[in-house]
Write an enzyme that holds these catalytic residues in place. Sequence first.
Site, mmCIF file in Angstrom:
data_model
loop_
_atom_site.group_PDB
_atom_site.id
_atom_site.type_symbol
_atom_site.label_atom_id
_atom_site.label_comp_id
_atom_site.label_asym_id
_atom_site.label_seq_id
_atom_site.Cartn_x
_atom_site.Cartn_y
_atom_site.Cartn_z
ATOM 1 N N HIS A 275 -22.079 -58.045 -75.711
ATOM 2 C CA HIS A 275 -20.567 -58.080 -75.757
ATOM 3 C C HIS A 275 -20.217 -56.909 -76.660
ATOM 4 O O HIS A 275 -19.237 -56.219 -76.390
ATOM 5 C CB HIS A 275 -19.827 -59.276 -76.335
ATOM 6 N N ASP B 256 -21.763 -59.506 -67.887
ATOM 7 C CA ASP B 256 -21.374 -59.528 -69.502
ATOM 8 C C ASP B 256 -19.892 -59.673 -69.475
ATOM 9 O O ASP B 256 -19.106 -58.980 -69.002
ATOM 10 C CB ASP B 256 -21.441 -58.217 -70.193
ATOM 11 N N HIS B 257 -19.577 -61.128 -69.563
ATOM 12 C CA HIS B 257 -18.210 -61.294 -69.373
ATOM 13 C C HIS B 257 -17.041 -60.896 -70.128
ATOM 14 O O HIS B 257 -15.939 -60.693 -69.785
ATOM 15 C CB HIS B 257 -17.997 -63.068 -69.377
HETATM 16 C C1 BG6 Z 1 -21.088 -66.083 -74.927
HETATM 17 C C2 BG6 Z 1 -21.965 -66.394 -76.153
HETATM 18 O O1 BG6 Z 1 -21.464 -65.011 -74.297
HETATM 19 O O2 BG6 Z 1 -19.974 -65.602 -75.760
HETATM 20 C C3 BG6 Z 1 -21.385 -67.818 -77.038
HETATM 21 O O3 BG6 Z 1 -23.193 -66.964 -75.732
HETATM 22 C C4 BG6 Z 1 -19.786 -67.239 -77.455
HETATM 23 O O4 BG6 Z 1 -21.867 -68.255 -78.071
HETATM 24 C C5 BG6 Z 1 -19.011 -66.542 -76.216
HETATM 25 O O5 BG6 Z 1 -19.159 -68.230 -77.805
HETATM 26 C C6 BG6 Z 1 -17.936 -65.859 -76.757
HETATM 27 O O6 BG6 Z 1 -16.965 -65.618 -75.541
HETATM 28 P P1 BG6 Z 1 -15.442 -65.562 -75.729
HETATM 29 O O7 BG6 Z 1 -15.296 -65.014 -74.270
HETATM 30 O O8 BG6 Z 1 -15.274 -66.992 -76.020
HETATM 31 O O9 BG6 Z 1 -15.204 -64.716 -76.607
#
Ligand code: BG6
Length: 523
Positions: free
Chosen positions: A267, A204-205
């Site tokens: 997230h 989960d980045h």
């Molecule tokens: C991803 C989703 O996991 O996270 C995307 O699939 C979303 O739809 C993105 O835009 C948001 O990541 P960040 O790091 O740009 O907030």
Amino acid sequence: MATMTTIPIRVNPEDLSQVPKGKERIPEPGILVIFGASGDLTKRKLLPALYHLRQNNLLPREFAIVGVARRPLGDQFAEDMREGIIEFGGADLHDSKLDEFVSHIGYFPLHFDDPGHYADLKTELDRIDKERNIGGNRLFYLATAPEFFTDIIENLGAQEMAHSEKGQVAVVIEKPFGHDLESARELNHRVNAVFSERQVFRIDHYLGKETVQNLLVFRFANGIFEPVWNRNYISHVQITVAETLGVEGRGPFYEKAGALRDVVQNHMMELLALVALEPPSSFEAESVRREKLKVWQAIPPIPILNTVRGQYGPGIVVGQHVIGYRDEERVDPDSGTETYAALRLEIENWRWAGVPFYLRAGKRMKKRATEIGILFKQPPLLIFNRMQGSGPCSEIQPNLLTIRIQPDEGIALRFGAKVPTTPEMNVCPVNMDFDYESAFGKSSANGYERLLLDAMLGDQTLFSHRDGVETTWSLYTPVLQAWAAKKPQVFPNYFAGSWGPECADHLLEREGRVWRNDLGRKA
Ligand code: BG6
């Protein structure tokens, strides 16, 4: 109402220089195999992250990156990655280190469901291993569409690639991990039939973002916040993931996902857990994961009346006209998919009983901002009412602690100050603001750097455990089922470039509250 004054917080460079530097952790030599490597994620995020790791001397001396996908890309793959590193990783075209880095990249065409191709892949990896003296370590990264996850895992198992006599083998699995409780359970079951849980890294980045990790430091390394971090002092918590982007050509994926599956179940639940968890006994994977799980398990079922879904119509986002969701490429013109989700939940435990957590996530919102707002209870303000000439105490705003995850990472604390030079006790909100970039300089990290490094090192602390994934799905599956049973008649129900559907305001208004729409860094 008075305008807000901001007091910036600076870091003393001397203090910074005295912070002891930990021993750099460099992984053992290894081969990183990326399945689905022709997709956007590899070019935009993974390769730029790996390149930055290389620049910071955090990759092992010997390593190889093998992109795997269906198309016969050959050497073109490494060239595409070079472009990606320049475009998304800020590398210089003439950087000699870039050439050196690109020389580690290879490509192998493969059909995910063809066992014979895996046998050939195995031979190729063994060849690279021998040539570069790598020692058997492999990290398989699944960046494909989720429907291929089990094919890949099972074929790796069948070809005896999930274990190595000499080295370590692990697998990183991208989100979405399942699309409801049953599919997540099934996926866990099939993954664990091939790889032991110790080898599995569900990514989960958000957990790789510095400010997200800083939540643990902020809460547990500072004496003054923890005593007030509970139901006695906090009135409620708001977590927002607002994006100005739409679905960016990912229509078919998003049609099946929607905001709840795409962002909230993963997230946002990670953010919520880090705000709410009890102090873990260490930062080891098991301790942190155990405390997060306890938070999720303490959340009772979410009543449908406490949920709101929305879909954007056309509008103006950051000065640009944009089309509505139903007009996006490869999206059903009558789509019932939500591009916005908001909900109210509670955590029924000793610390949080009675404190609502309001979550909302939306695409094509007014502003890009991912923030956690902790709103504190107010003290009795009677004395301000009694003082002649002072403004009404109802205008005095509660203390607010804001944790900005992006775009301007930082932490701000709002408190009331007396407006100077008047005899009355008029109170004006002011903001103490700690901004990561001004304090520590710009960070190039996109979350993936830290996570890739940890996966190569075998550190699972910032990755999801099977129990965690299943628990969060068990919360959201009934909501998704109820939503699926009743197609919304009112979509689209918010304009692109707004703060979402009006009905989301009622979630808070009925409890005398409002969403914070003053997100972002105050000048
Ligand atoms: C991803 C989703 O996991 O996270 C995307 O699939 C979303 O739809 C993105 O835009 C948001 O990541 P960040 O790091 O740009 O907030």
